[in-house]
Design a protein around this motif. Sequence first.
Motif, PDB file in Angstrom:
ATOM      1  N   THR A   1       8.192   8.158  10.154  1.00  0.00           N
ATOM      2  CA  THR A   1       9.334   8.574   9.329  1.00  0.00           C
ATOM      3  C   THR A   1      10.010   7.411   8.600  1.00  0.00           C
ATOM      4  OG1 THR A   1      10.847   8.369  11.215  1.00  0.00           O
ATOM      5  CG2 THR A   1       9.835  10.531  10.849  1.00  0.00           C
ATOM      6  N   ARG A   2       9.746   6.174   9.007  1.00  0.00           N
ATOM      7  CA  ARG A   2      10.491   5.040   8.454  1.00  0.00           C
ATOM      8  C   ARG A   2       9.936   4.575   7.111  1.00  0.00           C
ATOM      9  NH1 ARG A   2      10.817   0.430  10.895  1.00  0.00           N
ATOM     10  NH2 ARG A   2      12.999   0.106  10.322  1.00  0.00           N
ATOM     11  N   VAL A   3       8.671   4.807   6.862  1.00  0.00           N
ATOM     12  CA  VAL A   3       8.060   4.392   5.597  1.00  0.00           C
ATOM     13  C   VAL A   3       7.126   5.500   5.105  1.00  0.00           C
ATOM     14  CG1 VAL A   3       8.181   1.928   6.103  1.00  0.00           C
ATOM     15  CG2 VAL A   3       6.155   3.231   6.785  1.00  0.00           C
ATOM     16  N   LYS A   4       6.704   5.379   3.843  1.00  0.00           N
ATOM     17  CA  LYS A   4       5.794   6.360   3.251  1.00  0.00           C
ATOM     18  C   LYS A   4       4.804   5.624   2.352  1.00  0.00           C
ATOM     19  CE  LYS A   4       8.831   7.401  -0.699  1.00  0.00           C
ATOM     20  NZ  LYS A   4       9.667   6.226  -0.460  1.00  0.00           N
ATOM     21  N   PRO A   5       3.683   6.251   2.005  1.00  0.00           N
ATOM     22  CA  PRO A   5       2.723   5.597   1.114  1.00  0.00           C
ATOM     23  C   PRO A   5       3.371   5.123  -0.184  1.00  0.00           C
ATOM     24  CG  PRO A   5       1.724   7.525   2.115  1.00  0.00           C
ATOM     25  CD  PRO A   5       3.174   7.543   2.521  1.00  0.00           C
ATOM     26  N   GLY A   6       3.018   3.914  -0.571  1.00  0.00           N
ATOM     27  CA  GLY A   6       3.586   3.313  -1.778  1.00  0.00           C
ATOM     28  C   GLY A   6       4.739   2.376  -1.510  1.00  0.00           C
ATOM     29  N   ASP A   7       5.353   2.439  -0.313  1.00  0.00           N
ATOM     30  CA  ASP A   7       6.469   1.541   0.009  1.00  0.00           C
ATOM     31  C   ASP A   7       5.986   0.099   0.115  1.00  0.00           C
ATOM     32  OD1 ASP A   7       8.380   3.509   0.083  1.00  0.00           O
ATOM     33  OD2 ASP A   7       8.402   3.708   2.267  1.00  0.00           O
ATOM     34  N   ARG A   8       6.798  -0.818  -0.386  1.00  0.00           N
ATOM     35  CA  ARG A   8       6.552  -2.252  -0.246  1.00  0.00           C
ATOM     36  C   ARG A   8       7.201  -2.704   1.057  1.00  0.00           C
ATOM     37  NH1 ARG A   8       9.199  -5.181  -3.516  1.00  0.00           N
ATOM     38  NH2 ARG A   8       7.663  -6.546  -4.524  1.00  0.00           N
ATOM     39  N   VAL A   9       6.431  -3.368   1.934  1.00  0.00           N
ATOM     40  CA  VAL A   9       6.936  -3.656   3.276  1.00  0.00           C
ATOM     41  C   VAL A   9       6.545  -5.065   3.726  1.00  0.00           C
ATOM     42  CG1 VAL A   9       6.904  -1.246   4.036  1.00  0.00           C
ATOM     43  CG2 VAL A   9       4.849  -2.665   4.330  1.00  0.00           C
ATOM     44  N   ILE A  10       7.283  -5.557   4.721  1.00  0.00           N
ATOM     45  CA  ILE A  10       6.851  -6.704   5.498  1.00  0.00           C
ATOM     46  C   ILE A  10       6.780  -6.279   6.955  1.00  0.00           C
ATOM     47  CG2 ILE A  10       7.613  -8.602   4.035  1.00  0.00           C
ATOM     48  CD1 ILE A  10      10.190  -8.706   5.560  1.00  0.00           C
ATOM     49  N   SER A  11       5.882  -6.919   7.691  1.00  0.00           N
ATOM     50  CA  SER A  11       5.717  -6.624   9.111  1.00  0.00           C
ATOM     51  C   SER A  11       6.220  -7.794   9.938  1.00  0.00           C
ATOM     52  CB  SER A  11       4.247  -6.360   9.442  1.00  0.00           C
ATOM     53  OG  SER A  11       4.076  -6.149  10.838  1.00  0.00           O
ATOM     54  N   ALA A  12       6.991  -7.503  10.965  1.00  0.00           N
ATOM     55  CA  ALA A  12       7.422  -8.528  11.913  1.00  0.00           C
ATOM     56  C   ALA A  12       6.289  -8.831  12.885  1.00  0.00           C
ATOM     57  CB  ALA A  12       8.651  -8.040  12.681  1.00  0.00           C
ATOM     58  N   PHE A  13       6.357 -10.006  13.489  1.00  0.00           N
ATOM     59  CA  PHE A  13       5.356 -10.344  14.509  1.00  0.00           C
ATOM     60  C   PHE A  13       5.597  -9.597  15.809  1.00  0.00           C
ATOM     61  CE2 PHE A  13       8.741 -13.239  15.666  1.00  0.00           C
ATOM     62  CZ  PHE A  13       8.595 -13.479  17.027  1.00  0.00           C
ATOM     63  N   ILE A  14       6.772  -9.006  15.947  1.00  0.00           N
ATOM     64  CA  ILE A  14       7.117  -8.181  17.104  1.00  0.00           C
ATOM     65  C   ILE A  14       6.967  -6.718  16.707  1.00  0.00           C
ATOM     66  CG2 ILE A  14       8.983  -7.517  18.691  1.00  0.00           C
ATOM     67  CD1 ILE A  14      10.144 -10.365  18.161  1.00  0.00           C
ATOM     68  N   HIS A  15       6.286  -5.937  17.546  1.00  0.00           N
ATOM     69  CA  HIS A  15       6.048  -4.521  17.247  1.00  0.00           C
ATOM     70  C   HIS A  15       6.693  -3.658  18.331  1.00  0.00           C
ATOM     71  CE1 HIS A  15       2.055  -5.793  15.037  1.00  0.00           C
ATOM     72  NE2 HIS A  15       3.132  -6.441  14.611  1.00  0.00           N
ATOM     73  N   PRO A  16       7.982  -3.383  18.212  1.00  0.00           N
ATOM     74  CA  PRO A  16       8.685  -2.658  19.277  1.00  0.00           C
ATOM     75  C   PRO A  16       8.265  -1.196  19.369  1.00  0.00           C
ATOM     76  CG  PRO A  16      10.152  -3.049  17.422  1.00  0.00           C
ATOM     77  CD  PRO A  16       8.892  -3.776  17.116  1.00  0.00           C
ATOM     78  N   CYS A  17       8.199  -0.703  20.608  1.00  0.00           N
ATOM     79  CA  CYS A  17       7.842   0.706  20.807  1.00  0.00           C
ATOM     80  C   CYS A  17       9.020   1.623  20.494  1.00  0.00           C
ATOM     81  CB  CYS A  17       7.348   0.937  22.236  1.00  0.00           C
ATOM     82  SG  CYS A  17       8.633   0.820  23.522  1.00  0.00           S
ATOM     83  N   GLY A  18      10.264   1.114  20.671  1.00  0.00           N
ATOM     84  CA  GLY A  18      11.453   1.919  20.421  1.00  0.00           C
ATOM     85  C   GLY A  18      11.822   2.845  21.566  1.00  0.00           C
TER      86      GLY A  18
END
Length: 360
Positions: A73-90
């Motif tokens: 739900t946080r992003v969709k195709p076409g969004d410009r993004v950066i990824s953190a080195f930490i990948h939290p499960c939430g």
Amino acid sequence: MRAAVLNAYKEPLSVEDVKIAEPKSGEVKIKVRATGLCHSDVNVFEGKTPVPPPVIAGHEISGIVEETGPGVTRVKPGDRVISAFIHPCGKCSNCIEGKENLCETFSQVRLKGVMPDGTSRITKEGKEIRTFLGGGFAEYAIVGENALTKVPDELDLEKVAVLGCAGLTGYGAITSSNIEPGDTVAVIGVGGVGLSTIQLLRASGAGRIIAVGTKKWKLDRAMELGATDTINSKETDPVKAIRDMTGGGPKVVIEAGGNEETIHMALDMVKIGGRVVLIGLPPASSMIPLRIASVVRGGIQIVGNYGGRPRVDMPKLIELVREGRYDPSRLVTGRFRLEEINEAVKLLESGEAIRSLIIP
């Protein structure tokens, strides 16, 4: 897709054709625009961070969302993004308590090179290829949606790629420092993380900011980015020099070197009652002895920090970039095609680079 694969420790990377699966629940497939090369990646290549090969490294990723898995739900195709080195499960207790940089689920798999379900999304001829914190040295990468932050259209994706580690780690260092306006702070190490920390200290209102390093050109860059003083630890005794110039030592020392010498240096130079923030990562097997009596008698606080919180702090970092108060592009010293990645690795190992961007 093409990817730079490490097939055995201490061997050159091999650019190979591999297969990437569709993203699963909560996962996002990114078309990689740029990935920063970090010393943590080199530790994997050398086996100091023992992620089992074959493995694709690269954790400072910027790109375009290509495809999303179920439930994203946080992003969709076409969004410009950066990824953190930490990948939290939430979902774990630390994530729920606001400490997603210490996600328990992520901590269990980050050195295994797999997704939280214990498998990889990359294969070659039916054999799994692992990924280190995203696997951005490739044309595409799959990461959990909670690692991602949208990038405004006006910001260059290459410019912000290094926020994923250098920026987020520096941000975490500031939050752990408990600095007040005008405080004197020393930063040991003037690579990507150290220089990010210096910029963010300046933005946070620190007073005297003393950079400690061994390369004159990097120390010059530190002065350009906000340091008020520099110490070349190859030319002078840094502990004595800083204690003399500050009248007993800085209130806070941020250690970004990640080795026994720099950690002892930090503990020896901080003032009585001061705080040492450790953000440099030594090899996973390192056992570093400390003079505990000096720590106890000096009332010194030692704090480890594993970066900022991707969903909470990364948007703040992006805003600092928009405002011109933090410039991650000043960390980038070269751009290399995927086929040139071994050249970039050699430059980083020799100390002649800060951050190189790998452009697939």
